[in-house]
Scaffold this motif. Structure first.
Motif, PDB file in Angstrom:
ATOM      1  N   SER A  72       0.832  -1.198   0.000  1.00 28.79           N
ATOM      2  CA  SER A  72       0.000   0.000   0.000  1.00 28.79           C
ATOM      3  C   SER A  72       0.864   1.244   0.000  1.00 28.79           C
ATOM      4  O   SER A  72       1.992   1.256   0.519  1.00 28.79           O
ATOM      5  CB  SER A  72      -0.924   0.020   1.222  1.00 28.79           C
ATOM      6  N   THR A  73       0.327   2.271  -0.606  1.00 28.56           N
ATOM      7  CA  THR A  73       1.019   3.554  -0.666  1.00 28.56           C
ATOM      8  C   THR A  73       0.355   4.543   0.287  1.00 28.56           C
ATOM      9  O   THR A  73      -0.660   4.240   0.939  1.00 28.56           O
ATOM     10  CB  THR A  73       0.971   4.111  -2.095  1.00 28.56           C
ATOM     11  N   ARG A  74       0.950   5.735   0.325  1.00 29.05           N
ATOM     12  CA  ARG A  74       0.368   6.793   1.163  1.00 29.05           C
ATOM     13  C   ARG A  74      -1.038   7.135   0.681  1.00 29.05           C
ATOM     14  O   ARG A  74      -1.931   7.415   1.482  1.00 29.05           O
ATOM     15  CB  ARG A  74       1.273   8.025   1.111  1.00 29.05           C
ATOM     16  N   ARG A  75      -1.254   7.086  -0.618  1.00 27.99           N
ATOM     17  CA  ARG A  75      -2.574   7.372  -1.169  1.00 27.99           C
ATOM     18  C   ARG A  75      -3.593   6.328  -0.693  1.00 27.99           C
ATOM     19  O   ARG A  75      -4.747   6.668  -0.409  1.00 27.99           O
ATOM     20  CB  ARG A  75      -2.503   7.398  -2.693  1.00 27.99           C
ATOM     21  N   ASP A  76      -3.163   5.071  -0.587  1.00 26.49           N
ATOM     22  CA  ASP A  76      -4.074   4.027  -0.115  1.00 26.49           C
ATOM     23  C   ASP A  76      -4.522   4.305   1.320  1.00 26.49           C
ATOM     24  O   ASP A  76      -5.685   4.064   1.685  1.00 26.49           O
ATOM     25  CB  ASP A  76      -3.395   2.658  -0.197  1.00 26.49           C
ATOM     26  N   VAL A  77      -3.587   4.795   2.138  1.00 26.11           N
ATOM     27  CA  VAL A  77      -3.939   5.107   3.528  1.00 26.11           C
ATOM     28  C   VAL A  77      -4.944   6.251   3.585  1.00 26.11           C
ATOM     29  O   VAL A  77      -5.918   6.218   4.356  1.00 26.11           O
ATOM     30  CB  VAL A  77      -2.671   5.455   4.328  1.00 26.11           C
ATOM     31  N   LEU A  78      -4.731   7.295   2.767  1.00 30.78           N
ATOM     32  CA  LEU A  78      -5.667   8.412   2.727  1.00 30.78           C
ATOM     33  C   LEU A  78      -7.044   7.961   2.237  1.00 30.78           C
ATOM     34  O   LEU A  78      -8.085   8.388   2.759  1.00 30.78           O
ATOM     35  CB  LEU A  78      -5.120   9.524   1.826  1.00 30.78           C
ATOM     36  N   GLN A  79      -7.062   7.078   1.234  1.00 33.26           N
ATOM     37  CA  GLN A  79      -8.332   6.548   0.744  1.00 33.26           C
ATOM     38  C   GLN A  79      -9.026   5.708   1.818  1.00 33.26           C
ATOM     39  O   GLN A  79     -10.258   5.726   1.937  1.00 33.26           O
ATOM     40  CB  GLN A  79      -8.101   5.717  -0.518  1.00 33.26           C
ATOM     41  N   LEU A  80      -8.237   4.973   2.599  1.00 33.28           N
ATOM     42  CA  LEU A  80      -8.811   4.195   3.699  1.00 33.28           C
ATOM     43  C   LEU A  80      -9.495   5.115   4.707  1.00 33.28           C
ATOM     44  O   LEU A  80     -10.596   4.830   5.181  1.00 33.28           O
ATOM     45  CB  LEU A  80      -7.724   3.364   4.380  1.00 33.28           C
ATOM     46  N   GLN A  81      -8.835   6.224   5.027  1.00 35.94           N
ATOM     47  CA  GLN A  81      -9.431   7.188   5.954  1.00 35.94           C
ATOM     48  C   GLN A  81     -10.725   7.771   5.385  1.00 35.94           C
ATOM     49  O   GLN A  81     -11.730   7.904   6.101  1.00 35.94           O
ATOM     50  CB  GLN A  81      -8.437   8.311   6.242  1.00 35.94           C
ATOM     51  N   GLU A  82     -10.730   8.088   4.099  1.00 30.95           N
ATOM     52  CA  GLU A  82     -11.934   8.628   3.469  1.00 30.95           C
ATOM     53  C   GLU A  82     -13.062   7.600   3.476  1.00 30.95           C
ATOM     54  O   GLU A  82     -14.221   7.925   3.755  1.00 30.95           O
ATOM     55  CB  GLU A  82     -11.615   9.062   2.037  1.00 30.95           C
ATOM     56  N   ARG A  83     -12.733   6.349   3.162  1.00 30.53           N
ATOM     57  CA  ARG A  83     -13.752   5.298   3.165  1.00 30.53           C
ATOM     58  C   ARG A  83     -14.304   5.085   4.573  1.00 30.53           C
ATOM     59  O   ARG A  83     -15.510   4.851   4.751  1.00 30.53           O
ATOM     60  CB  ARG A  83     -13.157   4.002   2.616  1.00 30.53           C
ATOM     61  N   LEU A  84     -13.428   5.147   5.567  1.00 31.95           N
ATOM     62  CA  LEU A  84     -13.880   4.992   6.951  1.00 31.95           C
ATOM     63  C   LEU A  84     -14.858   6.094   7.312  1.00 31.95           C
ATOM     64  O   LEU A  84     -15.948   5.824   7.855  1.00 31.95           O
ATOM     65  CB  LEU A  84     -12.683   5.005   7.903  1.00 31.95           C
ATOM     66  N   ASP A  85     -14.510   7.341   7.022  1.00 35.22           N
ATOM     67  CA  ASP A  85     -15.410   8.458   7.343  1.00 35.22           C
ATOM     68  C   ASP A  85     -16.729   8.337   6.579  1.00 35.22           C
ATOM     69  O   ASP A  85     -17.806   8.614   7.126  1.00 35.22           O
ATOM     70  CB  ASP A  85     -14.725   9.784   6.995  1.00 35.22           C
ATOM     71  N   ARG A  86     -16.650   7.909   5.321  1.00 31.08           N
ATOM     72  CA  ARG A  86     -17.868   7.779   4.524  1.00 31.08           C
ATOM     73  C   ARG A  86     -18.772   6.671   5.065  1.00 31.08           C
ATOM     74  O   ARG A  86     -19.997   6.840   5.179  1.00 31.08           O
ATOM     75  CB  ARG A  86     -17.499   7.508   3.061  1.00 31.08           C
ATOM     76  N   GLN A  87     -18.167   5.535   5.424  1.00 29.37           N
ATOM     77  CA  GLN A  87     -18.959   4.432   5.974  1.00 29.37           C
ATOM     78  C   GLN A  87     -19.588   4.816   7.325  1.00 29.37           C
ATOM     79  O   GLN A  87     -20.736   4.454   7.612  1.00 29.37           O
ATOM     80  CB  GLN A  87     -18.076   3.189   6.154  1.00 29.37           C
TER      81      GLN A  87
END
Length: 236
Positions: A72-87
């Motif tokens: 995973s890259t730094r972008r994947d971590v940021l996307q994970l945070q966005e998905r968490l907030d969205r869920q």
């Protein structure tokens, strides 16, 4: 059983494991404890031991989906945070207090972080696994303690309600007894007042009779005294 719901944990594309009635060609591995895992294992094997593949049946077919071993890259971590907030927002998770939805999503997020860390550093991933398992044990202990305290509170509340009903019944009995005693006191008080009136009247009658007798005796005495004086005067 339908396909499992969307998860924050990153998985590989699902693979057909078998058809109904066929022998499974690649059964999923059972999870093992951290003590039984080794960083020398292959990344996918280690991930499967830490985060077991999920299996399900759909249209008489058995599918298996393993956790992704892709880095995973730094972008994947940021996307994970966005998905968490969205869920969290979509599933209307509560921000405070006990919330099973919030706990489930944060558990998935933590598992994804363990996956990402294990891919880049197996030792760090195993250490995070120990932390996760310890947190789960602690949460389970707190949950058991909470449920026990709630059950204890319910029992105490029921006992208090039973005791309250008993006390209310006892209060009613005592109030009835008090009214009966007050009635008896009123009756006895009325009797005492009647007796006092009778005694007062009797005393007044006795005093009047005594006064009349004293007055009669005084008059008789004066009469006798006058007669005696007359007799003495006549003899002289």
């Amino acid at each position: 059983m339908a396909a499992p719901p969307e998860s924050l944990l990153r998985y590989c594309p699902p693979v057909l494991l078998s058809r109904r009635g066929d022998t499974a060609s690649a059964p999923g591995q059972a999870p093992r404890s951290p003590a039984g895992l080794s960083s020398a294992q292959q990344p996918q094997e280690l991930l499967n031991a830490i985060l077991p593949p999920r299996e399900w049946e759909e249209a008489q077919k058995r599918w298996v989906q393993e956790v992704s071993a892709a880095p995973s890259t730094r972008r994947d971590v940021l996307q994970l945070q966005e998905r968490l907030d969205r869920q969290l927002q979509q599933r209307q998770a509560r921000e405070t207090g006990l919330c099973p939805v919030r706990r489930e999503l944060y558990t998935q997020c933590f598992d994804e972080l363990i996956r990402q860390t294990t891919v880049s550093c197996a030792e760090r991933g195993l250490l995070l696994l120990r932390v996760r398992d310890e947190l789960r044990l602690t949460l389970a202990a707190y949950q058991a303690l909470y449920e026990s305290s709630v059950a204890f509170g319910v029992r105490k509340a029921l006992l208090a309600e039973q005791g309250k009903a008993h006390l209310e019944k006892r209060i009613a009995e005592l109030e009835e007894e008090k009214e009966e005693l007050e009635k008896q006191v009123s009756e006895e008080k009325a009797k005492c007042e009647a007796i006092e009136r009778q005694e007062t009247e009797r005393r007044e009658i006795e005093e009047k009779k005594h006064s009349e007798e004293v007055l009669f005796l005084k008059r008789t005495n004066q009469q006798l005294k006058a007669q005696l004086e007359c007799i003495i005067a006549a003899k002289n």
